[in-house]
Motif scaffolding. Sequence first.
Motif, mmCIF file in Angstrom:
data_model
loop_
_atom_site.group_PDB
_atom_site.id
_atom_site.type_symbol
_atom_site.label_atom_id
_atom_site.label_comp_id
_atom_site.label_asym_id
_atom_site.label_seq_id
_atom_site.Cartn_x
_atom_site.Cartn_y
_atom_site.Cartn_z
ATOM 1 N N GLU A 19 0.833 -1.191 0.000
ATOM 2 C CA GLU A 19 0.000 0.000 0.000
ATOM 3 C C GLU A 19 0.875 1.250 0.000
ATOM 4 O OE1 GLU A 19 -2.485 -0.329 3.382
ATOM 5 O OE2 GLU A 19 -3.834 -1.806 2.478
ATOM 6 N N ASP A 20 0.432 2.213 -0.768
ATOM 7 C CA ASP A 20 1.180 3.459 -0.884
ATOM 8 C C ASP A 20 1.123 4.201 0.455
ATOM 9 O OD1 ASP A 20 2.379 5.812 -1.546
ATOM 10 O OD2 ASP A 20 0.999 6.338 -3.176
ATOM 11 N N PRO A 21 2.260 4.352 1.139
ATOM 12 C CA PRO A 21 2.212 5.039 2.442
ATOM 13 C C PRO A 21 1.860 6.513 2.339
ATOM 14 C CG PRO A 21 4.492 4.658 1.763
ATOM 15 C CD PRO A 21 3.625 3.962 0.762
ATOM 16 N N ASN A 22 1.947 7.106 1.136
ATOM 17 C CA ASN A 22 1.660 8.536 0.974
ATOM 18 C C ASN A 22 0.234 8.799 0.509
ATOM 19 O OD1 ASN A 22 4.376 9.202 1.621
ATOM 20 N ND2 ASN A 22 4.990 8.678 -0.481
ATOM 21 N N ASP A 23 -0.499 7.734 0.231
ATOM 22 C CA ASP A 23 -1.873 7.906 -0.244
ATOM 23 C C ASP A 23 -2.783 8.202 0.944
ATOM 24 O OD1 ASP A 23 -4.024 8.030 -1.892
ATOM 25 O OD2 ASP A 23 -4.225 5.862 -2.174
ATOM 26 N N LYS A 24 -3.701 9.190 0.775
ATOM 27 C CA LYS A 24 -4.610 9.595 1.847
ATOM 28 C C LYS A 24 -6.051 9.570 1.362
ATOM 29 C CE LYS A 24 -1.251 12.632 4.156
ATOM 30 N NZ LYS A 24 -0.977 14.001 4.655
ATOM 31 N N LYS A 25 -6.947 9.287 2.268
ATOM 32 C CA LYS A 25 -8.376 9.237 1.925
ATOM 33 C C LYS A 25 -8.900 10.647 1.675
ATOM 34 C CE LYS A 25 -11.432 8.387 5.109
ATOM 35 N NZ LYS A 25 -12.281 7.694 6.107
ATOM 36 N N PRO A 26 -9.651 10.828 0.587
ATOM 37 C CA PRO A 26 -10.251 12.147 0.327
ATOM 38 C C PRO A 26 -11.233 12.539 1.431
ATOM 39 C CG PRO A 26 -10.276 10.766 -1.646
ATOM 40 C CD PRO A 26 -9.865 9.883 -0.514
ATOM 41 N N ASP A 27 -11.352 13.839 1.637
ATOM 42 C CA ASP A 27 -12.233 14.328 2.705
ATOM 43 C C ASP A 27 -13.693 14.031 2.422
ATOM 44 O OD1 ASP A 27 -10.004 15.320 4.002
ATOM 45 O OD2 ASP A 27 -10.176 17.330 3.119
ATOM 46 N N ASP A 28 -14.096 13.998 1.157
ATOM 47 C CA ASP A 28 -15.503 13.775 0.811
ATOM 48 C C ASP A 28 -15.823 12.297 0.564
ATOM 49 O OD1 ASP A 28 -14.003 13.531 -1.449
ATOM 50 O OD2 ASP A 28 -15.355 14.695 -2.750
ATOM 51 N N TRP A 29 -14.904 11.412 0.932
ATOM 52 C CA TRP A 29 -15.160 9.969 0.713
ATOM 53 C C TRP A 29 -16.184 9.472 1.726
ATOM 54 C CZ3 TRP A 29 -12.893 6.914 -3.097
ATOM 55 C CH2 TRP A 29 -13.198 5.550 -3.029
ATOM 56 N N ASP A 30 -17.277 8.900 1.231
ATOM 57 C CA ASP A 30 -18.383 8.457 2.092
ATOM 58 C C ASP A 30 -18.342 6.933 2.204
ATOM 59 O OD1 ASP A 30 -20.666 8.120 3.543
ATOM 60 O OD2 ASP A 30 -21.909 9.446 2.302
#
Length: 621
Positions: A284-295
């Motif tokens: 898993e990409d350690p720099n990838d972050k969940k978008p704020d609008d992800w439901d």
Amino acid sequence: MYLLILQITSMQVQWDWLCLGVLLISSVTAEIHDEEIQDADVEVEDFDKNSQETDIDKGSSSLEVMYKTPKPTGEVYFTEAFDDGVLTGWILSKTKKEDTDENIAKYDGIWEVEELKENTVPGDRGLVLKSIARHHAISAMLTKPFIFDTKPLIVQYEVNFQDGIDCGGAYVKLLSSSGDLDLEYFFDKTPYTIMFGPDKCGEDYKLHFIFRHKNPKTGDYEEKHAKRPDVDLKKFYSDKRTHLYTLVLKPDDTFEMSIDQSVVSKGNLLEDMVPPVNPPKEIEDPNDKKPDDWDERAKIPDPNAVKPDDWDEDEPSKIEDPDAVKPEGWLDDELQYIPDPNAEKPEDWDEEMDGEWEAPQIPNPKCETAPGCGEWVRPMMTNPNYKGKWKPPMIDNPNYQGIWSPQKIPNPDYFEDLHPFEMTAVGAIGLELWSMTPDIYFDNFIICSENEVADRWAADGWGLKKLVASANEPGMFSQLVTAAEDRPWLWVLYILTLALPVGLGVLFCWPTKKIEEDIDYKKTDVSKPITKGELEQERGEIGDEAELEEEKENEDIAVEEGEGEDKNDEQENEAAEGSQEEEGDKSNKSGSEDEMKEADESTGSGDGPMKSVRKRRVRKD
């Protein structure tokens, strides 16, 4: 007669089942006995084949043996039997354990060479860990290093927890071969290639197999642990018997772990180690972050739902039962607990120090016969109007996007080692242990590559110990009692096992008196089969009886006890005519006619023949 046949058939079936059960039990018992004899024969035969110089003289009470130290029969890298009584070639560690309290950091545990406490084989000695709550470290160099190339690795030794084990290990370490290996400084951080053996603390029973794998990209070492065996290992730690532990590593990257020459775990170095030998290709990409609008919500409250007007959130869940009635005889003025009238203040009671003395409270004896004491309170019941706090119903979320996870990227540390068997060479063997239980016994170490060599070594050492222990085992009854001490529910099984055969024997072997009387009464029926002539005779008798009844109805003749002689004469004539007609219809039933004539002569009255015929019909029916 039909009922009698059924009863006899039923008893015969019961006897068949009883005999079948007895035969099955006997056959199973005999088979178990034969297997035990065969196992003993196999053990003795293997012992004779593998140890020609061992004399076995089986006495009346125990097994007397003449022991001789095992000798390797093929290529070996290390052997040790300890029978010379000295630790030749073994070196005690003089260093300290790192990151440990100074008072216990030193490796000062005591080792001795002794015989077993129980099931002793004269002349056979082993290495014994004597101290508790101390660190122990002892090691020895191999005769020659073992190099992982084309030959299997077999590590085998014996362990006996003579006093059981609370918390401690009995595993060995195969130390990595290197130019700077100094056994006087052997401690927990000394590099090893393989660690194998039993370990236990609390109720956690383990059989370790760990190897240190070298990362081909970084050069770092990481421990790889084999998955836990699926068998129950508890008995090997608690039975105080000598057990044989064997590890086999093969060039095809497979492994086997055995206890007493029975495999308890096996697998593949590439598939059955934790963590895996080879890392994943992607991570898993350690720099990838969940978008704020992800439901991630699969369900949401219905925004259009409205609370009903009659929904009362203030209603309690429990209310007093309005229909409850105080029981008769309830003692409202009596307390449920009262001071003990017989209690006395202790003589050493100091009111200034202990306060005012009060008698202890006891249940009020007046309340024992009454339905209750004290203030009566209505019992609580579920409120039928209770609905709780209103919440809108849940509906599917139209904006649901699923559970978020980082995207995959190629693993920068990925490598593929297709042959993890090719480990770091082994140059020494060592025991580095901590134990809370003393007298852990080690014996008959061997490192080799051939199964035949290891098996013969085991037969000359462990096999002999097993024979002696088996000869000294308590009888079957003692074993059952011992097992029931740890598992009391076994007593119920023992009682049922004994009572069931006795109950079946009583049920099948002693039938009731009523059945015997019925059989005696109906013996004549069994000995007289019904013939075709008798069947026709009974049909004729039924027709004659119908004609007689019809004549009686027409003539209004009543047969009663105590009638006059005139009426008896008329009935006798009618009976005689009837009997003559029956004789014409039954020309081939001479036996029946003789019986009827004898009945006529014996009675002497008009009712005699008719009564005798009717009695006979009743018995036949």
